[in-house]
Motif scaffolding. Structure first.
Motif, PDB file in Angstrom:
ATOM      1  N   UNK A 148      21.636  24.259   6.077  1.00 57.55           N
ATOM      2  CA  UNK A 148      21.638  23.294   5.201  1.00 57.55           C
ATOM      3  C   UNK A 148      20.324  22.179   5.447  1.00 57.55           C
ATOM      4  N   UNK A 149      19.958  22.226   6.695  1.00 56.21           N
ATOM      5  CA  UNK A 149      18.786  21.303   7.206  1.00 56.21           C
ATOM      6  C   UNK A 149      17.575  21.869   6.158  1.00 56.21           C
ATOM      7  N   UNK A 150      17.094  23.066   6.590  1.00 54.21           N
ATOM      8  CA  UNK A 150      15.864  23.654   5.804  1.00 54.21           C
ATOM      9  C   UNK A 150      16.136  23.398   4.243  1.00 54.21           C
ATOM     10  N   UNK A 151      17.164  23.617   3.622  1.00 55.42           N
ATOM     11  CA  UNK A 151      17.609  23.547   2.370  1.00 55.42           C
ATOM     12  C   UNK A 151      16.969  22.116   1.770  1.00 55.42           C
ATOM     13  N   UNK A 152      17.636  21.101   2.401  1.00 57.17           N
ATOM     14  CA  UNK A 152      17.727  19.783   2.138  1.00 57.17           C
ATOM     15  C   UNK A 152      16.509  18.979   2.450  1.00 57.17           C
TER      16      UNK A 152
ATOM     17  N   UNK B 173      13.106  29.174   9.907  1.00 55.99           N
ATOM     18  CA  UNK B 173      13.447  28.207   9.075  1.00 55.99           C
ATOM     19  C   UNK B 173      12.413  27.159   8.548  1.00 55.99           C
ATOM     20  N   UNK B 174      11.419  26.793   9.396  1.00 56.19           N
ATOM     21  CA  UNK B 174      10.439  25.915   8.768  1.00 56.19           C
ATOM     22  C   UNK B 174       9.586  26.463   7.422  1.00 56.19           C
TER      23      UNK B 174
ATOM     24  N   UNK C  34      -1.583   2.964   1.806  1.00 61.86           N
ATOM     25  CA  UNK C  34      -1.943   3.932   0.931  1.00 61.86           C
ATOM     26  C   UNK C  34      -1.118   5.170   1.157  1.00 61.86           C
ATOM     27  N   UNK C  35      -0.883   5.901   0.050  1.00 61.50           N
ATOM     28  CA  UNK C  35      -0.015   7.256   0.377  1.00 61.50           C
ATOM     29  C   UNK C  35      -0.548   8.078   1.243  1.00 61.50           C
ATOM     30  N   UNK C  36      -1.991   8.403   1.002  1.00 62.27           N
ATOM     31  CA  UNK C  36      -2.685   9.369   1.721  1.00 62.27           C
ATOM     32  C   UNK C  36      -2.659   9.180   3.359  1.00 62.27           C
ATOM     33  N   UNK C  37      -2.306   8.085   3.794  1.00 61.44           N
ATOM     34  CA  UNK C  37      -1.942   7.695   4.965  1.00 61.44           C
ATOM     35  C   UNK C  37      -0.537   8.231   5.684  1.00 61.44           C
ATOM     36  N   UNK C  38       0.469   8.277   4.628  1.00 56.60           N
ATOM     37  CA  UNK C  38       1.833   8.398   4.816  1.00 56.60           C
ATOM     38  C   UNK C  38       2.223   9.846   4.732  1.00 56.60           C
ATOM     39  N   UNK C  39       1.637  10.525   3.743  1.00 57.85           N
ATOM     40  CA  UNK C  39       2.162  12.005   3.476  1.00 57.85           C
ATOM     41  C   UNK C  39       1.800  13.007   4.679  1.00 57.85           C
ATOM     42  N   UNK C  40       0.791  12.955   5.468  1.00 55.90           N
ATOM     43  CA  UNK C  40       0.622  13.838   6.479  1.00 55.90           C
ATOM     44  C   UNK C  40       2.042  13.589   7.654  1.00 55.90           C
ATOM     45  N   UNK C  41       2.230  12.243   7.765  1.00 56.24           N
ATOM     46  CA  UNK C  41       3.287  12.136   8.745  1.00 56.24           C
ATOM     47  C   UNK C  41       4.515  12.726   8.321  1.00 56.24           C
ATOM     48  N   UNK C  42       4.882  12.191   7.133  1.00 57.48           N
ATOM     49  CA  UNK C  42       6.120  12.723   6.677  1.00 57.48           C
ATOM     50  C   UNK C  42       6.304  14.160   6.594  1.00 57.48           C
ATOM     51  N   UNK C  43       5.246  14.951   6.140  1.00 60.10           N
ATOM     52  CA  UNK C  43       5.276  16.357   6.447  1.00 60.10           C
ATOM     53  C   UNK C  43       5.587  16.933   7.556  1.00 60.10           C
ATOM     54  N   UNK C  44       4.751  16.317   8.628  1.00 64.41           N
ATOM     55  CA  UNK C  44       4.817  16.714   9.950  1.00 64.41           C
ATOM     56  C   UNK C  44       6.288  16.464  10.455  1.00 64.41           C
ATOM     57  N   UNK C  45       6.752  15.339  10.032  1.00 65.69           N
ATOM     58  CA  UNK C  45       8.192  15.057  10.429  1.00 65.69           C
ATOM     59  C   UNK C  45       9.447  15.955  10.142  1.00 65.69           C
ATOM     60  N   UNK C  46       8.938  16.417   9.079  1.00 65.73           N
ATOM     61  CA  UNK C  46       9.957  17.372   8.261  1.00 65.73           C
ATOM     62  C   UNK C  46       9.772  18.806   9.062  1.00 65.73           C
ATOM     63  N   UNK C  47       8.659  19.092   9.263  1.00 63.77           N
ATOM     64  CA  UNK C  47       8.386  20.454  10.053  1.00 63.77           C
ATOM     65  C   UNK C  47       9.062  20.426  11.260  1.00 63.77           C
TER      66      UNK C  47
END
Length: 502
Positions: A207-211, A413-414, A388-401
């Protein structure tokens, strides 16, 4: 009723434990923040934080995730009022009159009306959970597998009707979710299904990788594709208290919005978005000054804001008592419960009363925290809008992985999460919503289990679903629900809601 209040008081003791209190505060604070920041939303945030819940107690985990959900309803009003940019989807209606009030120098009043209306609706919704939750659970305990099968099919049917865009597309998403939920070994025969000889899929899709993929990574892709141009922000907040005249006009709208939101919040697929739009339409029809709507009408702000928060609280009733998630956010909470080995449904109240009543009691505490967080700290939230969102999205993506990898230490699963992220982005490009897919994925194994059990108990006789009255009525409603769209008035109103939101 008196017994319910006694249980609620015991739940307050659980919610007030230092650890649970801390995670309640973190949840509502995080919910407010993601509600303020456009383009993130509670679904993506909860999906990203699901891996963290592995290291928490079940009570603390659910208190935190629930706080994110109803906290985002509060925070979403800030950007709607000050920038005409909804922080999350249920706050779209707030843009119409909240922003116009702010432009006319009444931003402080608008923020106060939104926060106080949300607070009242949240408290009422919580108390309804206290009073009616046990009654729903008692009814649910009398259900057999045939009734549960009918109830879950009805939930999927209503979610299709209430979903955005084409009903055919929503039906396709539900079917895809059911298909993905069937991946893995059959629990009865052990025969592999749709695994393509990949050992990593023998236990099914996590469920986690799907969500995380469908909501976290896909959300990053959508935001990068859409750009980040936010303009027209109101700079002056003004006095953080409504005038007597504004209070007089807002009060009945808050009461109506709370009642309407509570009723619609219980429906599968309804929830905050439908409640806020329906409340706005109701207030406009009842108003003696309909020409003010869209130009700063107090009722056009107070009603929808109360409705979306009441719906958020009421949606926990079918989740906790019937095990049916009314929307995508609570489907993620079901995933969080399953992560901790908890089967959602009426047995939660009897087998784990501390979790059930502690979660409900935390909503009362969380709503009080939200008023304190939202009004005095509004200036701080405004500063977050300048990141700015360009500073936020790398951290969000890294946190997801990292979160996905941390669950089972699986690089597969990643990759699966990234694949679901691409799927979620593609679905958004095609105008298809991922929420019915998640509901199908969560409910699919449960539907299969209850279907098999009902047929086993009836010696394979499919008429068991027709001869048991409750199951027959539920399945009949599931068939009739899509037919509502054929009615001119309902179909026209459904199109208007989703066109306004777009």
């Amino acid at each position: 009723m008196i017994q319910s209040l006694e249980y609620f008081l015991s739940g307050l003791g659980v919610a007030l434990e230092p650890t649970n209190l801390l995670f309640c505060f973190f949840g509502v604070l995080c919910g407010t923040l993601i509600g303020v920041l456009p383009g993130i939303g509670p679904v993506a945030t909860i999906a990203m934080l699901l891996p963290v819940t592995f290291y928490l107690t079940p009570v603390a985990a659910l208190i935190m995730l629930a706080g994110i959900y109803y906290g985002s309803q509060y925070g979403g009003s800030t950007t709607s009022i000050l920038m005409r940019v909804p922080g999350e989807s249920a706050s779209v209606v707030t843009c119409l009159d909240g922003y116009e009030m702010a432009r006319r120098g009444r931003a402080g009043s608008a923020l106060a009306i939104a926060a106080l209306g949300s607070f009242f609706a949240g408290i009422v919704g919580t108390m309804l959970n206290v009073l009616f939750g046990p009654e729903f659970a008692r009814i649910a305990l009398s259900f057999g597998s045939a009734e549960y099968f009918g109830l879950m099919v009805l939930g999927l049917s209503v979610s299709i009707v209430m979903s955005h865009g084409s009903m055919i597309g929503a039906l396709g998403m539900v079917c895809l979710g059911l298909l993905l939920g069937s991946v893995g070994r059959d629990i009865n025969t052990g025969f592999p299904r749709l695994t393509f000889d990949l050992p990593e899929l023998s236990d099914g899709i996590g469920f986690v990788p799907l969500a995380v993929g469908l909501f976290g990574i896909a959300e990053v892709m959508r935001n990068l594709d859409a750009g980040e141009a936010f303009t027209g922000m109101v700079q002056k907040i003004g006095r953080l208290w409504p005038s007597r005249e504004e209070g007089r006009r807002a009060t009945p709208a808050v009461l109506r919005g709370t009642l309407l939101g509570t009723l619609l919040g219980i429906l599968p697929g309804g929830g905050s978005i439908l409640a806020s739009f329906t409340s706005y339409g109701l207030e406009k029809r009842l108003s003696r000054r309909p020409q003010e709507f869209g130009n700063g009408a107090v009722e056009g702000l107070a009603g929808p804001e109360s409705a979306n928060n009441a719906a958020a609280q009421a949606s926990f009733i079918p989740l906790l008592t019937l095990g049916i998630p009314p929307n995508a956010v609570l489907a993620l909470l079901v995933g969080g419960m399953m992560i901790h080995g908890i089967t959602p449904g009426p047995t939660v109240m009897t087998e784990q009363p501390a979790l059930f009543w502690g979660l409900i009691a935390s909503m009362l505490i969380g709503n009080i925290m939200l008023v304190i967080i939202n009004l005095p700290l509004v200036g701080i939230w405004v500063q977050f809008l300048k990141i700015p969102y360009r500073f936020m999205f790398p951290a969000i993506f890294l946190f997801c992985c990292i979160g996905v990898y941390g669950v089972n230490s699986s690089s597969f699963e990643v990759l699966l999460a990234v694949g679901f992220g691409l799927l979620g982005f593609l679905l958004s490009k095609l105008g298809l919503e991922a929420a019915p897919l998640v509901l199908g994925f969560v409910l699919g194994p449960l539907i299969e289990d209850h279907l098999r059990r009902a047929l086993t108990l009836s010696d394979g006789d499919p008429t068991v679903f027709a001869t048991r009255p409750v199951a027959a009525v539920l399945l009949l409603l599931a068939v009739l629900a899509p037919c509502l769209v054929l009615l001119p008035q309902f179909g026209r109103r459904r199109r208007e809601i989703f066109q306004e939101e777009a």
